[in-house]
Motif scaffolding. Structure first.
Motif, PDB file in Angstrom:
ATOM      1  N   UNK A 264       0.807  -1.233   0.000  1.00 36.38           N
ATOM      2  CA  UNK A 264       0.000   0.000   0.000  1.00 36.38           C
ATOM      3  C   UNK A 264       0.834   1.274   0.000  1.00 36.38           C
ATOM      4  N   UNK A 265       2.097   1.174   0.445  1.00 42.18           N
ATOM      5  CA  UNK A 265       2.949   2.360   0.492  1.00 42.18           C
ATOM      6  C   UNK A 265       3.848   2.498  -0.738  1.00 42.18           C
ATOM      7  N   UNK A 266       3.722   1.575  -1.704  1.00 38.96           N
ATOM      8  CA  UNK A 266       4.527   1.676  -2.919  1.00 38.96           C
ATOM      9  C   UNK A 266       4.115   2.907  -3.711  1.00 38.96           C
ATOM     10  N   UNK A 267       5.106   3.635  -4.207  1.00 35.63           N
ATOM     11  CA  UNK A 267       4.844   4.837  -4.989  1.00 35.63           C
ATOM     12  C   UNK A 267       4.617   4.461  -6.451  1.00 35.63           C
ATOM     13  N   UNK A 268       3.520   4.940  -7.027  1.00 36.77           N
ATOM     14  CA  UNK A 268       3.149   4.608  -8.396  1.00 36.77           C
ATOM     15  C   UNK A 268       3.025   5.878  -9.229  1.00 36.77           C
ATOM     16  N   UNK A 269       3.326   5.755 -10.512  1.00 39.65           N
ATOM     17  CA  UNK A 269       3.254   6.888 -11.428  1.00 39.65           C
ATOM     18  C   UNK A 269       1.878   7.041 -12.051  1.00 39.65           C
ATOM     19  N   UNK A 270       1.775   7.995 -12.983  1.00 33.30           N
ATOM     20  CA  UNK A 270       0.490   8.323 -13.591  1.00 33.30           C
ATOM     21  C   UNK A 270      -0.116   7.155 -14.369  1.00 33.30           C
ATOM     22  N   UNK A 271       0.696   6.441 -15.143  1.00 33.39           N
ATOM     23  CA  UNK A 271       0.151   5.337 -15.934  1.00 33.39           C
ATOM     24  C   UNK A 271      -0.340   4.204 -15.036  1.00 33.39           C
ATOM     25  N   UNK A 272       0.381   3.975 -13.935  1.00 33.12           N
ATOM     26  CA  UNK A 272      -0.055   2.935 -12.990  1.00 33.12           C
ATOM     27  C   UNK A 272      -1.326   3.364 -12.273  1.00 33.12           C
ATOM     28  N   UNK A 273      -1.405   4.640 -11.905  1.00 34.77           N
ATOM     29  CA  UNK A 273      -2.616   5.152 -11.256  1.00 34.77           C
ATOM     30  C   UNK A 273      -3.804   5.043 -12.195  1.00 34.77           C
ATOM     31  N   UNK A 274      -3.578   5.373 -13.472  1.00 33.44           N
ATOM     32  CA  UNK A 274      -4.652   5.291 -14.460  1.00 33.44           C
ATOM     33  C   UNK A 274      -5.173   3.862 -14.575  1.00 33.44           C
ATOM     34  N   UNK A 275      -4.250   2.907 -14.554  1.00 31.71           N
ATOM     35  CA  UNK A 275      -4.637   1.502 -14.659  1.00 31.71           C
ATOM     36  C   UNK A 275      -5.459   1.067 -13.446  1.00 31.71           C
ATOM     37  N   UNK A 276      -5.002   1.433 -12.248  1.00 28.82           N
ATOM     38  CA  UNK A 276      -5.712   1.039 -11.031  1.00 28.82           C
ATOM     39  C   UNK A 276      -7.108   1.660 -10.963  1.00 28.82           C
ATOM     40  N   UNK A 277      -7.228   2.861 -11.488  1.00 32.57           N
ATOM     41  CA  UNK A 277      -8.505   3.566 -11.431  1.00 32.57           C
ATOM     42  C   UNK A 277      -9.461   3.154 -12.549  1.00 32.57           C
ATOM     43  N   UNK A 278      -8.975   2.327 -13.474  1.00 29.77           N
ATOM     44  CA  UNK A 278      -9.852   1.819 -14.524  1.00 29.77           C
ATOM     45  C   UNK A 278      -9.981   2.690 -15.751  1.00 29.77           C
ATOM     46  N   UNK A 279      -9.047   3.632 -15.947  1.00 28.73           N
ATOM     47  CA  UNK A 279      -9.093   4.458 -17.149  1.00 28.73           C
ATOM     48  C   UNK A 279      -8.604   3.655 -18.351  1.00 28.73           C
ATOM     49  N   UNK A 280      -9.064   4.035 -19.534  1.00 27.49           N
ATOM     50  CA  UNK A 280      -8.671   3.329 -20.746  1.00 27.49           C
ATOM     51  C   UNK A 280      -7.268   3.700 -21.208  1.00 27.49           C
ATOM     52  N   UNK A 281      -6.870   4.931 -20.918  1.00 25.52           N
ATOM     53  CA  UNK A 281      -5.544   5.383 -21.339  1.00 25.52           C
ATOM     54  C   UNK A 281      -5.088   6.526 -20.456  1.00 25.52           C
ATOM     55  N   UNK A 282      -3.833   6.936 -20.618  1.00 24.21           N
ATOM     56  CA  UNK A 282      -3.261   7.986 -19.791  1.00 24.21           C
ATOM     57  C   UNK A 282      -3.895   9.336 -20.093  1.00 24.21           C
TER      58      UNK A 282
END
Length: 231
Positions: free
Chosen positions: A168-186
């Motif tokens: 839970x404390x791992x730092x993630x970038x924008x593309x990883x955040x987009x994937x976790x949130x269910x967005x189709x693309x960046x």
């Protein structure tokens, strides 16, 4: 004498009235340096951006047909590197600080620099960020709210597979955040972030030393995911 009541409208209301999209309204506002779009009312926590309807109607009434036409940048080598002030001028902004304004106040809206130079001294270090002309042209054609997307030679990269049950404390970038949130693309993630639809990600947990890229913990991203799904 009857008291005049101010009517407050959001991007969706303006878009419906003038035949645009909410994303286009947000884009006009973000680029008010060149569009002169009205300032939004003071933000209220948890509420979408709002405007006084009279101010918006006046703006649409006085604008010229050519006012919103896309600025045509000068012909340059696609690989030429431009600083933030040069990029602002290249894109047609009046202020040389417009790109810096996007980077500072609207994370995710503007593309990350192609080259970052570490300059200065140990006591006073600073970075010089530069973008390739091709990067700027692609963003201009595909930016959130720009309307129909132009076909470019830079296809959207697929989002990575990111496990939900990781540290839970791992730092993630924008593309990883987009994937976790269910967005189709960046691009759709960046648009939503720039429009203030992801309030929990307005606060970043870290910024990389090279490139100034924002990072969020998996915990924060999942909290934002839960908040979105609860609506």
């Amino acid at each position: 004498m009857a008291r005049t009541t101010r009517r407050v409208v959001e991007a969706a209301d303006i878009a419906a009235k003038y035949g645009l999209t909410p994303a286009r309204i947000s884009s006009l506002y973000l680029e008010r340096e060149t569009t002169d779009f009205p300032e939004a009312l003071p933000e209220r926590r948890g509420r979408a951006r709002q405007w006084d309807e009279k101010d918006v109607d006046k703006w649409f009434a006085k604008r010229e047909p050519s006012r919103l036409q896309k600025h045509k940048p000068p012909a340059l080598d696609p690989n030429e590197l431009l600083t933030s002030s040069q990029a602002s001028q290249f894109l047609g902004y009046k202020s040389p600080q417009q790109v810096n304004h996007y980077l500072r106040d609207h994370p995710g809206y503007f593309p990350e620099p192609d080259v970052v130079e570490e300059l200065g001294t140990a006591e006073r270090p600073y970075q010089r960020r530069q973008w390739r002309v091709a990067t700027l042209l692609a963003w201009q054609a595909e930016r959130p709210g720009a309307g129909k997307r132009a076909v470019t030679g830079r296809p959207t990269k697929p989002l990575p597979e990111v496990p939900v049950d990781g540290d839970p404390d791992e730092l993630l970038g924008a593309s990883q955040a987009a994937a976790l949130l269910g967005f189709k693309n960046i691009n759709s993630f960046s648009s939503s972030l720039a429009q203030g639809n992801l309030p929990l990600l307005k606060t970043v947990d870290a910024v990389t030393e090279k490139g100034g890229r924002r990072r969020w913990t998996r915990r924060r991203i999942l909290e934002q995911k839960a908040a979105r799904e609860a609506k």
